[in-house]
Motif scaffolding. Structure first.
Motif, PDB file in Angstrom:
ATOM      1  N   LEU A  95      -3.146  -6.162  55.137  1.00 55.26           N
ATOM      2  CA  LEU A  95      -3.564  -7.271  55.999  1.00 55.26           C
ATOM      3  C   LEU A  95      -3.880  -8.511  55.166  1.00 55.26           C
ATOM      4  O   LEU A  95      -3.403  -9.607  55.448  1.00 55.26           O
ATOM      5  CB  LEU A  95      -4.780  -6.865  56.836  1.00 55.26           C
ATOM      6  N   SER A  96      -4.666  -8.321  54.121  1.00 55.13           N
ATOM      7  CA  SER A  96      -5.054  -9.437  53.263  1.00 55.13           C
ATOM      8  C   SER A  96      -3.842 -10.082  52.600  1.00 55.13           C
ATOM      9  O   SER A  96      -3.701 -11.314  52.582  1.00 55.13           O
ATOM     10  CB  SER A  96      -6.043  -8.950  52.203  1.00 55.13           C
ATOM     11  N   ASN A  97      -2.948  -9.271  52.064  1.00 54.68           N
ATOM     12  CA  ASN A  97      -1.737  -9.809  51.426  1.00 54.68           C
ATOM     13  C   ASN A  97      -0.891 -10.581  52.426  1.00 54.68           C
ATOM     14  O   ASN A  97      -0.373 -11.664  52.118  1.00 54.68           O
ATOM     15  CB  ASN A  97      -0.907  -8.677  50.810  1.00 54.68           C
ATOM     16  N   TYR A  98      -0.749 -10.037  53.627  1.00 59.89           N
ATOM     17  CA  TYR A  98       0.076 -10.694  54.644  1.00 59.89           C
ATOM     18  C   TYR A  98      -0.553 -12.016  55.083  1.00 59.89           C
ATOM     19  O   TYR A  98       0.144 -13.038  55.149  1.00 59.89           O
ATOM     20  CB  TYR A  98       0.286  -9.769  55.843  1.00 59.89           C
ATOM     21  N   VAL A  99      -1.843 -12.007  55.351  1.00 61.02           N
ATOM     22  CA  VAL A  99      -2.509 -13.240  55.793  1.00 61.02           C
ATOM     23  C   VAL A  99      -2.425 -14.306  54.709  1.00 61.02           C
ATOM     24  O   VAL A  99      -2.152 -15.474  54.999  1.00 61.02           O
ATOM     25  CB  VAL A  99      -3.970 -12.968  56.216  1.00 61.02           C
ATOM     26  N   SER A 150      -0.093 -14.749  52.702  1.00 60.22           N
ATOM     27  CA  SER A 150       1.288 -15.256  52.651  1.00 60.22           C
ATOM     28  C   SER A 150       1.598 -16.240  53.780  1.00 60.22           C
ATOM     29  O   SER A 150       2.531 -17.025  53.660  1.00 60.22           O
ATOM     30  CB  SER A 150       2.283 -14.094  52.683  1.00 60.22           C
ATOM     31  N   ILE A 151       0.830 -16.211  54.870  1.00 61.02           N
ATOM     32  CA  ILE A 151       1.125 -17.090  56.012  1.00 61.02           C
ATOM     33  C   ILE A 151       0.029 -18.114  56.291  1.00 61.02           C
ATOM     34  O   ILE A 151       0.239 -19.030  57.080  1.00 61.02           O
ATOM     35  CB  ILE A 151       1.389 -16.271  57.305  1.00 61.02           C
ATOM     36  N   HIS A 152      -1.115 -17.986  55.661  1.00 60.42           N
ATOM     37  CA  HIS A 152      -2.261 -18.864  55.935  1.00 60.42           C
ATOM     38  C   HIS A 152      -2.080 -20.201  55.225  1.00 60.42           C
ATOM     39  O   HIS A 152      -1.654 -20.236  54.072  1.00 60.42           O
ATOM     40  CB  HIS A 152      -3.548 -18.188  55.472  1.00 60.42           C
ATOM     41  N   PRO A 153      -2.402 -21.305  55.888  1.00 63.60           N
ATOM     42  CA  PRO A 153      -2.222 -22.618  55.246  1.00 63.60           C
ATOM     43  C   PRO A 153      -3.257 -22.940  54.168  1.00 63.60           C
ATOM     44  O   PRO A 153      -3.017 -23.821  53.347  1.00 63.60           O
ATOM     45  CB  PRO A 153      -2.327 -23.612  56.411  1.00 63.60           C
ATOM     46  N   GLU A 199      -7.393 -23.936  66.344  1.00 58.22           N
ATOM     47  CA  GLU A 199      -7.091 -22.855  67.281  1.00 58.22           C
ATOM     48  C   GLU A 199      -5.610 -22.479  67.278  1.00 58.22           C
ATOM     49  O   GLU A 199      -5.285 -21.289  67.286  1.00 58.22           O
ATOM     50  CB  GLU A 199      -7.545 -23.221  68.694  1.00 58.22           C
ATOM     51  N   PRO A 200      -4.670 -23.443  67.233  1.00 59.26           N
ATOM     52  CA  PRO A 200      -3.260 -23.046  67.171  1.00 59.26           C
ATOM     53  C   PRO A 200      -2.934 -22.191  65.931  1.00 59.26           C
ATOM     54  O   PRO A 200      -2.213 -21.202  66.029  1.00 59.26           O
ATOM     55  CB  PRO A 200      -2.501 -24.373  67.144  1.00 59.26           C
ATOM     56  N   THR A 201      -3.492 -22.560  64.785  1.00 59.23           N
ATOM     57  CA  THR A 201      -3.276 -21.767  63.573  1.00 59.23           C
ATOM     58  C   THR A 201      -3.879 -20.378  63.735  1.00 59.23           C
ATOM     59  O   THR A 201      -3.256 -19.375  63.373  1.00 59.23           O
ATOM     60  CB  THR A 201      -3.882 -22.471  62.347  1.00 59.23           C
ATOM     61  N   ALA A 202      -5.083 -20.313  64.285  1.00 60.96           N
ATOM     62  CA  ALA A 202      -5.745 -19.024  64.497  1.00 60.96           C
ATOM     63  C   ALA A 202      -4.912 -18.140  65.426  1.00 60.96           C
ATOM     64  O   ALA A 202      -4.721 -16.951  65.160  1.00 60.96           O
ATOM     65  CB  ALA A 202      -7.143 -19.239  65.071  1.00 60.96           C
ATOM     66  N   ARG A 203      -4.391 -18.710  66.504  1.00 62.16           N
ATOM     67  CA  ARG A 203      -3.572 -17.934  67.442  1.00 62.16           C
ATOM     68  C   ARG A 203      -2.275 -17.452  66.773  1.00 62.16           C
ATOM     69  O   ARG A 203      -1.855 -16.318  66.982  1.00 62.16           O
ATOM     70  CB  ARG A 203      -3.249 -18.752  68.682  1.00 62.16           C
ATOM     71  N   ASP A 204      -1.659 -18.318  65.982  1.00 62.26           N
ATOM     72  CA  ASP A 204      -0.427 -17.927  65.285  1.00 62.26           C
ATOM     73  C   ASP A 204      -0.680 -16.774  64.316  1.00 62.26           C
ATOM     74  O   ASP A 204       0.096 -15.818  64.252  1.00 62.26           O
ATOM     75  CB  ASP A 204       0.171 -19.116  64.521  1.00 62.26           C
ATOM     76  N   ILE A 205      -1.767 -16.869  63.564  1.00 63.75           N
ATOM     77  CA  ILE A 205      -2.092 -15.810  62.604  1.00 63.75           C
ATOM     78  C   ILE A 205      -2.459 -14.526  63.341  1.00 63.75           C
ATOM     79  O   ILE A 205      -2.006 -13.436  62.963  1.00 63.75           O
ATOM     80  CB  ILE A 205      -3.208 -16.269  61.637  1.00 63.75           C
ATOM     81  N   ALA A 206      -3.236 -14.637  64.406  1.00 65.19           N
ATOM     82  CA  ALA A 206      -3.612 -13.453  65.192  1.00 65.19           C
ATOM     83  C   ALA A 206      -2.371 -12.760  65.752  1.00 65.19           C
ATOM     84  O   ALA A 206      -2.228 -11.535  65.665  1.00 65.19           O
ATOM     85  CB  ALA A 206      -4.566 -13.842  66.320  1.00 65.19           C
TER      86      ALA A 206
END
Length: 136
Positions: A98-102, A104-107, A43-50
């Motif tokens: 959106l896809s490129n940005y996610v 770049s930040i998704h673990p 959930e913390p990762t999801a909130r950060d990405i959102a």
């Protein structure tokens, strides 16, 4: 030759006609907006990405859905995990950004980012998406 030209030009002419009709009537052009699905491990990762998606104005809304179980193959092995799913409402023209940005930040090494066009919906809601996601 004229027939061949008309056949080749049809998609472009149809798109222009739909845009003109939409502008004149205020109707929605199917596929103008999309819903993207992004899986996260916590959930913390999801909130950060959102929040990052919203800060970049890449979406009008991101829903964070509670935990779900996922079964998938990874490197030849069947895996099972708990995931948090993001539902991202945006313009279809923003999906690539959106896809490129996610990514770049998704673990995740290969994050799940899938989108589907919105064919129909509440016209007022679809207009709200357009008002809250800047055009290209």
């Amino acid at each position: 030759e004229v027939l061949t030209l008309l056949v080749l030009m049809f998609p472009l002419l149809r798109g222009l006609a739909l845009q003109l009709h939409s502008a004149l009537t205020g109707s929605y052009i199917p596929g103008t907006h999309s819903m993207a699905f992004i899986a996260c491990l916590s959930e913390p990762t999801a909130r950060d990405i959102a929040r990052a998606i919203m800060d970049k104005k890449l979406a009008a809304c991101v829903n964070i859905l509670p935990k779900s179980s996922a079964l998938y193959f990874w490197k030849g092995e069947l895996e099972e995990s708990t995931e948090i799913l993001l539902l991202v409402k945006t313009r279809t023209s923003k999906i690539e950004e959106l896809s490129n940005y996610v990514r770049s930040i998704h673990p995740f090494e290969i994050p799940e980012i899938i989108s589907l066009p919105i064919e129909q919906g509440n016209p007022l809601y679809l207009r709200w998406i357009a008002e809250n996601v800047p055009p290209d």
